[in-house]
Write a protein that holds these residues in place. Structure first.
Motif, PDB file in Angstrom:
ATOM      1  N   THR A 117      40.082  35.879  41.236  1.00  0.00           N
ATOM      2  CA  THR A 117      39.479  35.285  39.954  1.00  0.00           C
ATOM      3  C   THR A 117      40.307  34.044  39.657  1.00  0.00           C
ATOM      4  O   THR A 117      39.711  33.100  39.106  1.00  0.00           O
TER       5      THR A 117
ATOM      6  N   ASN B 274      41.988  38.876  28.545  1.00  0.00           N
ATOM      7  CA  ASN B 274      41.869  37.623  29.512  1.00  0.00           C
ATOM      8  C   ASN B 274      41.784  36.497  28.372  1.00  0.00           C
ATOM      9  O   ASN B 274      42.023  36.542  27.183  1.00  0.00           O
TER      10      ASN B 274
ATOM     11  N   ASP C  93      39.446  49.707  34.563  1.00  0.00           N
ATOM     12  CA  ASP C  93      40.021  49.116  35.603  1.00  0.00           C
ATOM     13  C   ASP C  93      39.863  49.496  37.137  1.00  0.00           C
ATOM     14  O   ASP C  93      39.613  50.701  37.279  1.00  0.00           O
TER      15      ASP C  93
ATOM     16  N   THR D   5      39.080  41.573  42.286  1.00  0.00           N
ATOM     17  CA  THR D   5      40.609  41.821  42.223  1.00  0.00           C
ATOM     18  C   THR D   5      40.998  40.485  41.463  1.00  0.00           C
ATOM     19  O   THR D   5      40.331  39.367  41.473  1.00  0.00           O
ATOM     20  N   LEU D   6      42.148  40.491  40.703  1.00  0.00           N
ATOM     21  CA  LEU D   6      42.668  39.440  39.907  1.00  0.00           C
ATOM     22  C   LEU D   6      43.037  38.036  40.791  1.00  0.00           C
ATOM     23  O   LEU D   6      42.484  36.930  40.394  1.00  0.00           O
TER      24      LEU D   6
ATOM     25  N   GLY E 126      41.338  47.686  39.930  1.00  0.00           N
ATOM     26  CA  GLY E 126      42.419  46.819  40.646  1.00  0.00           C
ATOM     27  C   GLY E 126      43.502  47.889  41.084  1.00  0.00           C
ATOM     28  O   GLY E 126      43.347  49.135  40.745  1.00  0.00           O
TER      29      GLY E 126
ATOM     30  N   TRP F 240      36.505  41.109  36.748  1.00  0.00           N
ATOM     31  CA  TRP F 240      37.337  42.621  36.781  1.00  0.00           C
ATOM     32  C   TRP F 240      36.382  43.869  36.683  1.00  0.00           C
ATOM     33  O   TRP F 240      36.534  44.775  37.538  1.00  0.00           O
TER      34      TRP F 240
ATOM     35  N   GLN G 280      36.677  36.187  33.887  1.00  0.00           N
ATOM     36  CA  GLN G 280      37.485  37.085  34.317  1.00  0.00           C
ATOM     37  C   GLN G 280      37.225  38.405  34.044  1.00  0.00           C
ATOM     38  O   GLN G 280      36.962  39.192  34.825  1.00  0.00           O
TER      39      GLN G 280
ATOM     40  N   ARG H  13      46.252  39.354  31.324  1.00  0.00           N
ATOM     41  CA  ARG H  13      46.596  39.659  32.679  1.00  0.00           C
ATOM     42  C   ARG H  13      46.177  38.343  33.266  1.00  0.00           C
ATOM     43  O   ARG H  13      45.283  37.967  33.875  1.00  0.00           O
TER      44      ARG H  13
END
Lengths: 324, 456
Positions: free
Chosen positions: B415, B336, A70, B411-412, A72, B406, B402, A96
């Protein structure tokens, strides 16, 4: 092999028993329940907030499981078994749809979360989380206390930071626009303060800046940059009204730095994870041109003009001379 | 097809009840799914409705699908083929009706419970403790009824469908209690990491020990009958059955590869996930060789069409599952929409389509009349097929976007706009499935109750 009822029952049960022993009982018997160095027990309010979290299925969109791969938010802390020793049920999550919340505590001040729960798009225009206004303020506050505890001792450190800067920022805001604008400029390191926006103001750049503004900023600062976005009623100190900044020597560098790093204690988050350099400069120029009505884009010192830059820096001749 | 359907005056009340149960809950499940898809597309859609919002409608959708639509659909077929294969009556139709009524009560109670916030908050184990007890009793009654039927059989040989059906209900009754931590009524959960391990052991076994064996039982029963071909190999059915039980039960921990659980547990899960190709390919070789050269017959038979399509989905979902369990692949596919696509391919594409095929196979037999409308059943087939394929492709693309974004550091929030269009596509194809569900309910209802068709 003759399949009789006895063979089916005894055979399948024996297999299941063996597998349960190996895959469930054995790891359970050898479980390590030593708390990790960041672990702390939850307060009663935080536990009540967690119950709200469970009851409303937050776990279906938010993981609490930081992985090695990860990048983030929270990636500085890879999850360890000892982080979960107080969790019943454990809320690792499987999807997520929203961000991971392992280290969410202290990432934002409480008022940001309240505005976000009332309607997530107030603070995050791109969010696809459904609104939770129906929970009512009391439950939202309880839930926020739980969210602010995520990350445990690390969250506590961040929360202390939030509280300290919340006081400072309120002091500055309540002292009036002059003091507030000066405070906002003065907290930026000097090197940044003297830096003009290195991108030229172009129609294309402004358009890109507007695009970024609409995706990240509009919920608080509003469509005309007066700080009256839909999140405003929930946030204190309120979102900055950019129009007060004219004539206060707000450089592109100051705007960039505040977007990049955010202003801890206020609802202004940092965007250094979300936005790359060009996007921050161009949204900054969009704010400067349209809302402050004063931009230092493409002013001296410029250095060498980038090859794709549409105009020579107006002071570029001087720079070229000086650098020779 | 078999012309012996009227040899003995059987009523098949239990099978009828489970047919109707499955058809009804299919409409509810897809409706819940549509609401969920709506939220993902437009989050302020139906805003601030407590009992419908995404965090509640998603588990409602999942639980109805597993326990309301697919399992009862497959059980309906089991309640038909068990007595037939054993040359006897169902042990007790009355008990069967009771179990079906209880079954509906637990699904209904579970749904209402989740809707008003009574949930244990554990995926696939959401149902509150009192509902868990109802589930246990319902399963217990089904187990008892099926096993007593086996006991009073007049046919000494047990056909492969019977092994699968009996093992499925028996083992799932057990794993359900384990996975729901039934000895802890207050939370239904263990503490910390062991809770994740026990949850995913059970969670994956909902597919491994319930939907898959019941689905294979139906396929093993219906396809040879539709084609009038003897089963290709008894030995393969034997190896397939035992290897399925051994391998499938080990793989739950592949949901936890990126979580701090013991490495040896992950290794076992990965090895067995890959080894899933053994029971899967054994079944497929067996059943595809059985129907070899008879695809025209299958295409002409609505039940055969559904179930044969189910076996193709079974192939894809399992190959995909084996690949997804590899850690390098999972770095992209975990967390995802790829996984959502995979789940729909398995539960709707394989188990759901097989259940529907089972229903359409037994309905003419238990009513003694042809289907109310073959056309509606065909329409449903195409709607569900196009729906689930479109759905899978769309969500797989979204998942790849996704996962890859990532892993390279997007960052989420960045997306979310990229995948919005795929949420629209998923809702659109999902709508086809939902329409198919309602068509099916109407068709099955008319077949059972107001069927003008002439008795055969």
């Amino acid at each position: 092999m003759r399949m009789t009822p006895k063979v089916v029952v005894v055979g399948s049960f024996s297999i299941l028993a063996a597998v349960v022993f190996v895959m469930v009982c054995w790891p359970y018997a050898h479980r390590d329940m030593t708390p990790s160095e960041i672990f702390r027990p939850r307060t009663l309010v935080e536990a009540a907030g967690r119950a709200i979290y469970v009851k409303n299925g937050c776990v279906y969109c938010h993981t609490q499981s930081i992985r090695v791969v990860d990048w983030g938010h929270g990636a500085e802390r890879i999850a360890q078994a000892g982080d979960y020793v107080g969790d019943r049920p454990i809320l690792l999550g499987s999807q997520r749809t929203g961000v991971d919340l392992s280290q969410e505590g202290g990432e934002h001040p409480d008022d940001w979360h309240i505005a976000h729960f009332v309607n997530p798009r107030y603070t995050r225009p791109n969010s696809i989380m459904p609104p939770f206004k129906w929970l009512g303020m009391e439950s939202l506050n309880t839930l926020t206390q739980y969210i602010q505890s995520l990350g445990m001792k690390k969250a506590d450190v961040r929360m202390a930071r939030q509280r300290y800067w919340k006081e400072e920022s309120i002091k500055a805001y309540e002292a009036g626009p002059d003091v507030n604008a000066k405070w906002l400029a003065d907290i930026v390191p000097e090197g940044w303060r003297n830096l003009p926006n290195p991108y030229a103001t172009t129609p294309a750049g402004l358009k890109r800046g507007q695009f970024v503004y609409q995706q990240f900023c509009i919920g608080c600062h509003g469509p005309i940059g007066d700080g009256m976005g839909p999140a405003q009623p929930y946030i204190y100190p309120p979102p900055l009204n950019f129009t007060i900044l004219k004539g206060r020597e707000i450089s592109g560098g100051i705007i960039y730095y505040q977007i990049m790093n955010g202003i801890t204690g206020t609802a202004m988050p940092y965007f250094k994870r979300e936005l790359e350099s060009q996007k921050i400069w161009e949204v900054g120029d969009y704010v400067a041109v349209y809302f402050i009505n004063q931009s230092d884009a493409n002013k001296d010192p410029c250095g060498i003009d980038a090859s794709w830059e549409p105009y020579d820096c107006p002071d570029g001749a001087e720079a070229r001379q000086r650098n020779r | 097809m078999s012309s012996t359907s009227q040899d003995t005056p059987k009523t098949y009340k239990t099978a009828r009840a489970f047919c109707l149960t499955s058809a009804f809950w299919f409409t509810m499940a897809t409706s819940a799914g549509m609401i969920g898809a709506g939220y993902l597309m437009a989050p302020d859609f139906m805003a601030n409705i407590e009992w419908l919002h995404f965090g509640r409608i998603r588990p409602i959708h999942v639980n109805i699908n597993l326990f309301g639509f697919v399992t009862p659909g497959l059980l309906a077929a089991a309640f038909y083929f068990l007595p037939r294969l054993l040359r006897t009556e169902l042990y007790s139709e009355r008990l069967g009706i009771v179990s079906c009524v209880l079954w509906n009560i637990f699904v209904f109670a579970g749904v209402i419970g989740i809707a008003i916030g009574y949930t244990q908050g554990r995926e696939y184990a959401e149902l509150a403790w009192p509902v868990d007890i109802l589930v246990g009793i319902s399963f217990g009654l089904v187990v008892f009824n099926l096993f007593m039927t086996v006991k009073q059989r007049k046919e000494p040989i047990l056909y492969v469908s019977i092994w699968y059906a009996c093992a499925a209900v028996l083992l799932t009754a057990t794993t359900y209690c384990i996975g729901n931590v039934i000895w802890r009524p207050d939370t239904g959960a263990l503490l910390g990491i062991p809770d994740a391990i026990i949850l995913w052991f059970y969670g994956h076994n909902v597919f491994g020990l319930l939907l898959t064996p019941l689905g294979l039982a139906v396929a093993y029963y219906v396809l040879p009958l539709v084609c009038r071909s003897p089963l290709y190999s008894h030995t393969l059915s034997l190896i397939g059955f035992w290897s399925l039980l051994v391998v499938y039960t080990h793989i739950g921990t592949h949901h936890l590869l990126q979580v701090p659980v013991p490495t040896w547990l992950k290794v076992i899960a990965i090895v067995d996930s890959v080894a899933m190709v053994i029971p899967v390919m054994i079944f497929l070789i067996n059943i595809w060789y059985t129907v070899k050269g008879k695809l025209g017959v299958i295409y002409a038979d609505i039940a055969g069409k559904f179930i044969f399509t189910g076996t193709i989905m079974y192939f894809f979902v399992n190959i995909q599952g084996s690949i997804m369990s590899l850690p390098q692949v999972q770095r992209v596919t975990h967390f995802n929409n790829w996984v959502v696509a995979h789940a729909h391919l398995g539960v709707l594409g394989f188990a759901g389509m097989t259940a529907l095929g089972g229903l359409y196979y037994i309905l003419p037999k238990i009513t003694g009349k042809p289907l109310y409308s073959r056309f509606l059943a065909d329409l449903q087939y195409w709607f569900v097929l196009i729906g689930v394929v479109g759905f899978t492709i769309g969500l797989t693309i979204a998942g790849l976007i996704q996962g890859n974004a990532w892993i390279i550091g997007e960052t989420l929030y960045r997306t979310l706009p990229e995948i919005h269009i795929y949420y629209v596509a998923r809702a659109s194809t999902g709508l086809l499935v939902a329409i198919g569900a309602y068509l099916g309910l109407y068709n099955i209802f008319r077949t059972l109750f107001f069927n003008p068709g002439v008795s055969k």
